[in-house]
Design a protein around this motif. Structure first.
Motif, short mmCIF file in Angstrom:
data_model
loop_
_atom_site.label_atom_id
_atom_site.label_comp_id
_atom_site.label_asym_id
_atom_site.label_seq_id
_atom_site.Cartn_x
_atom_site.Cartn_y
_atom_site.Cartn_z
N GLY A 204 0.79 -1.20 -0.28
CA GLY A 204 -0.12 -0.06 -0.04
C GLY A 204 0.82 1.13 -0.04
N ILE A 205 0.31 2.17 -0.68
CA ILE A 205 0.78 3.60 -0.65
C ILE A 205 0.06 4.57 -0.16
N ARG A 206 0.27 5.33 0.91
CA ARG A 206 -0.75 6.36 1.29
C ARG A 206 -0.15 7.81 0.79
N VAL A 207 -1.20 8.31 0.12
CA VAL A 207 -1.16 9.87 -0.55
C VAL A 207 -2.01 10.81 0.42
N ARG A 208 -1.22 11.73 0.69
CA ARG A 208 -2.12 12.53 1.84
C ARG A 208 -1.55 14.02 1.39
N LYS A 209 -2.28 15.02 1.53
CA LYS A 209 -2.08 16.32 1.55
C LYS A 209 -1.45 16.85 2.67
N ALA A 210 -0.28 17.68 2.65
CA ALA A 210 0.71 18.27 3.74
C ALA A 210 0.61 19.97 3.59
N GLY A 211 1.13 20.42 4.65
CA GLY A 211 1.32 21.84 4.73
C GLY A 211 0.13 22.51 4.49
N LEU A 212 -0.07 23.70 3.69
CA LEU A 212 -1.11 24.47 3.44
C LEU A 212 -2.11 23.77 2.67
N GLU A 213 -1.85 22.71 1.79
CA GLU A 213 -2.95 22.06 1.18
C GLU A 213 -3.91 21.18 2.04
N GLN A 214 -3.10 20.52 3.10
CA GLN A 214 -3.89 19.87 4.18
C GLN A 214 -4.84 20.93 4.90
N PHE A 215 -3.95 22.12 5.25
CA PHE A 215 -4.92 22.78 6.09
C PHE A 215 -6.28 23.40 5.38
N PHE A 216 -6.10 23.82 4.37
CA PHE A 216 -7.20 24.45 3.57
C PHE A 216 -8.45 23.35 3.20
N THR A 217 -7.65 22.00 2.84
CA THR A 217 -8.71 20.96 2.70
C THR A 217 -9.38 20.76 3.83
N ARG A 218 -8.73 20.64 5.03
CA ARG A 218 -9.24 20.15 6.34
C ARG A 218 -10.46 21.28 6.62
N MET A 219 -10.12 22.50 6.46
CA MET A 219 -10.91 23.80 6.84
C MET A 219 -12.38 23.53 5.98
N ALA A 220 -12.10 23.37 4.43
CA ALA A 220 -13.19 23.25 3.74
C ALA A 220 -14.19 22.03 3.93
N HIS A 221 -13.74 21.03 4.48
CA HIS A 221 -14.44 20.02 5.06
C HIS A 221 -15.18 20.24 6.56
N GLU A 222 -14.44 20.75 7.29
CA GLU A 222 -14.66 20.86 8.79
C GLU A 222 -15.30 22.14 9.25
N GLN A 223 -14.93 23.21 8.50
CA GLN A 223 -15.45 24.50 8.81
C GLN A 223 -15.78 25.40 7.39
#
Length: 251
Positions: A204-223
């Motif tokens: 398996g390979i885990r592909v995840r967003k990091a840095g600002l990409e992760q911050f804005f993606t999480r904000m878009a979904h959670e807030q």
């Protein structure tokens, strides 16, 4: 007497090699950042044998598959002077990314039966589940989907790119595009002889967003409300900065 006959039959059978795959990946985690321009995964390994190898050429097939997603493929036709959608196919399982690498031509090293069983080739990895009455079958729609995603670099067919040394050591490189989508990716390695799969290994390979990409993606979904207000604020500041820059240039 029957037991002795069964034992003699087993002894008379030719011994087959117990071939298993031992493999690794250059990286099992991929981080998508704002400056992500793609990546490359090195897949390497060896064939472990308990007995001498049997006759017949050994072949290796490597696939990398992204998370599946449902989508609708539509066909447009020119009707009464305008382009309209008159047929469609619903695909309930189309990987967002799929790459296949082999030691030789796929049709020569893998039988149709094994391909159907393991869903190794790109068309087999896609499952179309319905068509409208006007559609002439799903094959043309699947071919169109493959062609479009291959042009974007999301579907890769690299037959002959796996290097196999002395029937034991193998390696290949899989290029991941810059438009990679986060999720859990599956790597499968197959050993085949005379078109038949003799062993398979999955990683398996885990592909995840990091840095600002992760911050804005999480904000878009959670807030989402806060994300929308922040987007408006950034757009307003960008417009004000552009206006101020033009005024400065005029002066």
């Amino acid at each position: 007497m029957r037991r002795w006959l069964a034992l003699l039959c087993l002894i008379a059978l030719p011994c087959q090699a117990d071939e298993t795959i031992v493999a690794g990946l250059s990286q099992a985690n991929v981080s998508i950042t704002t400056d992500f321009v793609g990546s490359e995964i090195l897949i390497y390994g060896a064939v472990k044998r308990e007995t001498p190898a049997p006759e017949g050429a050994l072949e290796v097939i490597v696939t990398v598959e992204g998370p599946p997603a449902e989508m609708t493929v539509r066909r447009k036709d020119w009707v009464w002077g305008i382009w309209i959608n008159d047929a469609e196919v619903v695909v309930d399982r189309a990987p967002i990314f799929y790459a296949i690498a082999t030691t030789g031509r796929l049709e020569e090293i893998l039988s149709e039966t094994e391909d159907l069983r393991h869903k190794i080739s790109i068309p087999r990895a896609i499952r179309a589940v319905g068509t409208t009455d006007e559609a002439e079958g799903s094959d043309l729609f699947v071919e169109a989907l493959i062609r479009l995603r291959a042009a974007r670099g999301s579907y890769l067919d690299s037959q002959g790119s796996v290097r196999l040394t002395e029937g034991t050591l193998f390696r290949t490189d899989i290029a991941l595009p810059s438009n990679l989508t986060e999720g859990d990716y599956r790597v499968r390695i197959f050993l085949t002889r005379e078109g038949r799969v003799v062993d398979m290994l999955e990683r398996g390979i885990r592909v995840r967003k990091a840095g600002l990409e992760q911050f804005f993606t999480r904000m878009a979904h959670e807030q989402p409300l806060l994300y929308g207000l922040l987007a408006l604020l950034i757009a307003g500041l960008a417009g004000w900065a552009a206006s101020a820059a033009f005024r400065f240039i005029r002066i």
